[in-house]
Design a protein around this motif. Structure first.
Motif, PDB file in Angstrom:
ATOM      1  N   GLY A 129       0.061  50.382 -47.226  1.00 34.06           N
ATOM      2  CA  GLY A 129      -1.286  50.700 -46.753  1.00 34.06           C
ATOM      3  C   GLY A 129      -1.615  50.042 -45.420  1.00 34.06           C
ATOM      4  N   LEU A 130      -1.606  48.710 -45.401  1.00 29.07           N
ATOM      5  CA  LEU A 130      -2.027  47.996 -44.192  1.00 29.07           C
ATOM      6  C   LEU A 130      -0.909  47.868 -43.164  1.00 29.07           C
ATOM      7  N   LEU A 302      -8.702  54.458 -40.068  1.00 31.50           N
ATOM      8  CA  LEU A 302      -7.997  54.066 -41.295  1.00 31.50           C
ATOM      9  C   LEU A 302      -8.458  52.702 -41.794  1.00 31.50           C
ATOM     10  N   LEU A 303      -8.586  51.747 -40.879  1.00 30.49           N
ATOM     11  CA  LEU A 303      -9.036  50.417 -41.297  1.00 30.49           C
ATOM     12  C   LEU A 303     -10.484  50.485 -41.776  1.00 30.49           C
ATOM     13  N   GLY A 304     -11.264  51.359 -41.174  1.00 30.20           N
ATOM     14  CA  GLY A 304     -12.651  51.558 -41.610  1.00 30.20           C
ATOM     15  C   GLY A 304     -12.707  52.096 -43.035  1.00 30.20           C
ATOM     16  N   LEU A 305     -11.766  52.987 -43.372  1.00 32.64           N
ATOM     17  CA  LEU A 305     -11.748  53.544 -44.732  1.00 32.64           C
ATOM     18  C   LEU A 305     -11.485  52.448 -45.754  1.00 32.64           C
ATOM     19  N   THR A 306     -10.552  51.554 -45.392  1.00 32.92           N
ATOM     20  CA  THR A 306     -10.237  50.456 -46.317  1.00 32.92           C
ATOM     21  C   THR A 306     -11.446  49.523 -46.448  1.00 32.92           C
ATOM     22  N   SER A 307     -12.192  49.362 -45.350  1.00 33.15           N
ATOM     23  CA  SER A 307     -13.358  48.465 -45.403  1.00 33.15           C
ATOM     24  C   SER A 307     -14.474  49.030 -46.274  1.00 33.15           C
TER      25      SER A 307
END
Ligand code: HEM
Length: 403
Positions: A129-130, A302-307
């Motif tokens: 993922g990351l 993508l990082l925003g989705l995880t946040s």
């Protein structure tokens, strides 16, 4: 850049009426001696696409048959499921040929990979993922293709579809009749073939691409992405000191070898060992990573989705963790904000957390619950997508990015 100049020369050649003028391609020197095929030949995978699939999907798109195929595919999920009724005859004949494991697939090793994936699941979710997910945004061709294709404007559902692939691959029964991975791979292979037909029709993609002869997702490109997934994750697990037997490492590679075959990669390009994979990765992936405007935007999304999911950590911590697993060079390219206190915590706390989890240290480290909540939260993000309630099926696109 080599490809840009190749295209420039092709355009110039056409303008001058010099049909067939080609620039020298970047030399490919990875010998297939280190591949599954074991033949000591050198073929350029950036000039190999998917002859078995591409003309078929081009014809399905041209004849407007893809929406009906996507509908028929909704009930086709399990490896053991019969092919759906009502598909165009050529597609049925194609699936009868490709929807199966290669002759060299070894079920014992695949089952071992399934057990290994279950044991590693926390690390895998985190790294795919990351790590791999964000690394894909500094692979220029992939970033541009993803951005300008149909799904580029709806990254949440696109990410969910990619999760489906990762989840299906990592399931203990991935390759068994009850698993989903063989079918998911077939749908992905068809999707890639559709992208090869559709993207060259996108003026916005054509304006930014460096793809040779304007056809995206060659065998070479797929190998690059494999290294950002399998080879990268294997390397990280090793460097973190995670316990893996030689048989488990081999099984994890074997699962990816079969996955590559199912995506249409030729056996003479598929690395036969981790040593060969690392060598190929250093050759194909490391030198081409670079930022693009599309990739910077995608990474932020993508990082925003995880946040959006509460992982019990700050946004700064999450961005620093991405830097930690990918390098500050990549973090700088992607303009990921700095949070130095979080970085210090990660540098000290993560190795201690891993050592404790792996039974290498009896001391419960400070920050244990923080790291534990973080990895478990990420895992839940994947798992929620993998359950039937929120299952996001892979569909073949019929157009390019609209917005
Ligand atoms: C679609 C996986 C390589 C570009 C997909 C999908 C999956 C997937 C699961 C379907 C989900 C979706 O539609 O988003 C993989 C894997 C790869 C690989 C496992 C290699 C190991 C590549 C490469 C490129 C690429 C090398 C480009 C250079 C795309 C694009 C789509 C797609 C543009 C379609 C998105 C859309 O529908 O708009 N891929 N892929 N993929 N992939 Fe790949």
């Amino acid at each position: 850049m080599q490809n840009l100049s190749r295209r420039g020369i092709l355009t110039l050649g056409a303008a001058l009426g010099l049909a067939g003028v080609t620039a020298p391609s970047p030399a490919w020197a990875w010998s297939s001696a280190g591949s599954i095929a074991g033949t000591d030949t050198v073929t350029d995978p950036w000039k190999v696409w998917d002859d078995t699939t591409d003309p078929l999907v081009a014809s399905l798109l041209t004849n407007g048959q893809v929406p009906a195929v996507n509908t028929a595919f909704e009930s086709w999920i399990g490896n053991g499921d019969a092919l759906p009724a009502g598909l165009p005859a050529e597609l049925t004949a194609y699936l009868q040929r490709v929807n199966r494991l290669p002759s060299w697939a070894d079920r014992t090793r695949l089952n071992r990979a399934g057990r290994f994936n279950r044991r590693m699941s926390m690390y895998l979710f985190l790294l795919y993922g990351l790590g791999s997910g964000i690394m894909s945004t500094v692979i220029p061709r992939e970033a541009r293709n993803v951005y300008w294709s149909e799904g580029g404007a709806v990254m949440k559902s696109r990410a969910a579809k990619t999760f489906t692939y990762g989840y299906d691959l990592s399931a203990p029964d991935a390759f068994q009749p009850t698993g989903h991975f063989v079918v998911t791979s077939a749908k992905t292979r068809l999707t890639h073939a559709a992208v090869r037909h559709l993207l060259p029709q996108s003026p916005r993609w054509r304006a930014v691409t460096d793809d040779q002869d304007f056809i995206p997702i060659s065998n070479g490109d797929i190998l690059v992405t494999f290294h950002s997934l399998g080879t990268y994750v294997h390397g990280k697990l090793k460097s973190w000191g995670i316990r893996m037997s030689a048989a488990e490492e081999d099984a994890y590679l074997h699962q990816w070898q079969v996955a590559l075959h199912l995506l249409g990669v030729r056996d003479d390009f598929i690395p036969a060992s981790w040593a060969a994979a690392r060598q190929q990765s250093a050759y194909v992936l490391t030198p081409i990573m670079a930022p693009t405007p599309e990739g910077i935007d995608l990474a932020d999304i993508l990082l925003g989705l995880t946040s959006e999911v509460d992982l019990g950590v700050t946004r700064g911590f999450q961005r620093e963790f991405a830097r930690y697993v990918l390098s500050d060079r990549i973090g700088d390219w992607l303009k990921l904000p700095r949070d130095y206190p979080s970085r210090t915590l990660i540098e000290v706390g993560w190795p201690a957390y891993v050592a404790f989890r792996e039974g290498l240290s009896p001391i419960i480290p400070t920050g244990f619950s923080l790291f534990d909540g973080f990895v478990r939260g990420l895992a839940m993000l994947f798992l929620n997508n993998g359950t039937s309630a929120t299952y996001t099926p892979i569909t073949i696109p019929t157009g390019n990015r609209a917005g």
